[in-house]
Design a protein around this motif. Structure first.
Motif, short mmCIF file in Angstrom:
data_model
loop_
_atom_site.label_atom_id
_atom_site.label_comp_id
_atom_site.label_asym_id
_atom_site.label_seq_id
_atom_site.Cartn_x
_atom_site.Cartn_y
_atom_site.Cartn_z
N LEU A 35 5.43 2.87 -12.89
CA LEU A 35 4.97 2.99 -11.52
C LEU A 35 3.69 3.82 -11.43
N LEU A 36 3.59 4.86 -12.26
CA LEU A 36 2.36 5.65 -12.32
C LEU A 36 1.21 4.78 -12.83
N ALA A 37 1.48 3.96 -13.83
CA ALA A 37 0.45 3.05 -14.36
C ALA A 37 0.00 2.06 -13.28
N ALA A 38 0.93 1.56 -12.48
CA ALA A 38 0.57 0.65 -11.39
C ALA A 38 -0.32 1.35 -10.38
N PHE A 39 0.01 2.60 -10.05
CA PHE A 39 -0.78 3.38 -9.10
C PHE A 39 -2.19 3.59 -9.65
N GLU A 40 -2.28 3.93 -10.93
CA GLU A 40 -3.59 4.15 -11.56
C GLU A 40 -4.41 2.86 -11.60
N THR A 41 -3.75 1.73 -11.85
CA THR A 41 -4.44 0.44 -11.83
C THR A 41 -5.00 0.18 -10.43
N ALA A 42 -4.23 0.51 -9.42
CA ALA A 42 -4.69 0.33 -8.04
C ALA A 42 -5.95 1.14 -7.77
N THR A 43 -5.98 2.39 -8.22
CA THR A 43 -7.17 3.22 -7.96
C THR A 43 -8.38 2.69 -8.73
N VAL A 80 -7.40 -4.21 -0.09
CA VAL A 80 -6.25 -3.93 0.76
C VAL A 80 -4.98 -4.54 0.17
N LEU A 81 -5.07 -5.80 -0.22
CA LEU A 81 -3.86 -6.50 -0.70
C LEU A 81 -3.47 -6.10 -2.11
N PHE A 82 -4.43 -6.07 -3.04
CA PHE A 82 -4.12 -5.75 -4.44
C PHE A 82 -3.76 -4.27 -4.57
N SER A 83 -4.72 -3.41 -4.24
CA SER A 83 -4.47 -1.97 -4.42
C SER A 83 -3.39 -1.49 -3.46
N ILE A 100 2.60 -9.60 -3.30
CA ILE A 100 1.34 -9.51 -2.57
C ILE A 100 0.17 -9.25 -3.52
N THR A 101 0.44 -8.56 -4.61
CA THR A 101 -0.61 -8.16 -5.54
C THR A 101 -1.44 -9.34 -6.05
N PRO A 102 -0.83 -10.44 -6.49
CA PRO A 102 -1.66 -11.55 -6.97
C PRO A 102 -2.55 -12.17 -5.89
N ILE A 103 -2.13 -12.12 -4.64
CA ILE A 103 -2.96 -12.64 -3.55
C ILE A 103 -4.25 -11.81 -3.48
N GLY A 104 -4.10 -10.50 -3.61
CA GLY A 104 -5.28 -9.63 -3.65
C GLY A 104 -6.15 -9.92 -4.85
N GLY A 105 -5.52 -10.20 -5.99
CA GLY A 105 -6.28 -10.56 -7.18
C GLY A 105 -7.09 -11.84 -6.99
N VAL A 106 -6.51 -12.81 -6.31
CA VAL A 106 -7.23 -14.05 -6.01
C VAL A 106 -8.40 -13.76 -5.08
#
Length: 124
Positions: A35-43, A80-83, A100-106
């Motif tokens: 979960l920390l890695a996901a948060f860091e990826t978002a930033t 907004v969607l990915f991060s 929702i994350t992949p929609i932001g990636g698209v």
């Protein structure tokens, strides 16, 4: 449009740094490593696309273009969607944020594609 994109880029960059610092100092040891890695990826992705939006803001000022406008809005939507979904997932553990994350990636990919099309039009 240029001023709006510039303002949003500045805010997004500000929040990317603030949230990155929050993760490094406030969340380490409190979140599971994944979960920390996901948060860091978002930033990271938020900062990359804040810088991309900054570039689009400058380009729109010099070369107004529908493709550049589309690129800017797609970078904003992607952030907004990915991060946002990764922040939500990391902080709440609610798995519903995951799809929702992949929609932001698209949105990010389409933003880069619009930027490419705009650049090809500059060459002509």
């Amino acid at each position: 449009m240029s001023q709006l994109f510039l303002a949003i880029a500045a805010l997004s960059g500000f929040f990317a740094v603030a949230l990155g610092a929050f993760a490094a100092h406030g969340l380490k040891g409190k979140l599971a490593p994944n979960l920390l890695a996901a948060f860091e990826t978002a930033t990271q992705y938020q900062m990359y696309h804040a810088l991309a939006l900054l570039a689009v803001a400058l380009l729109v000022k010099a070369h107004p273009s529908g493709w550049l406008n589309a690129s800017g809005w797609l970078f904003i939507a992607g952030s907004v969607l990915f991060s946002g979904s990764l922040y939500g997932l990391a902080l709440s553990g609610i798995r519903l944020f995951g799809p929702i994350t992949p929609i932001g990636g698209v949105c990010f990919l389409l933003g880069w594609l619009c930027l490419l099309i705009a650049s090809l039009k500059f060459i002509k």
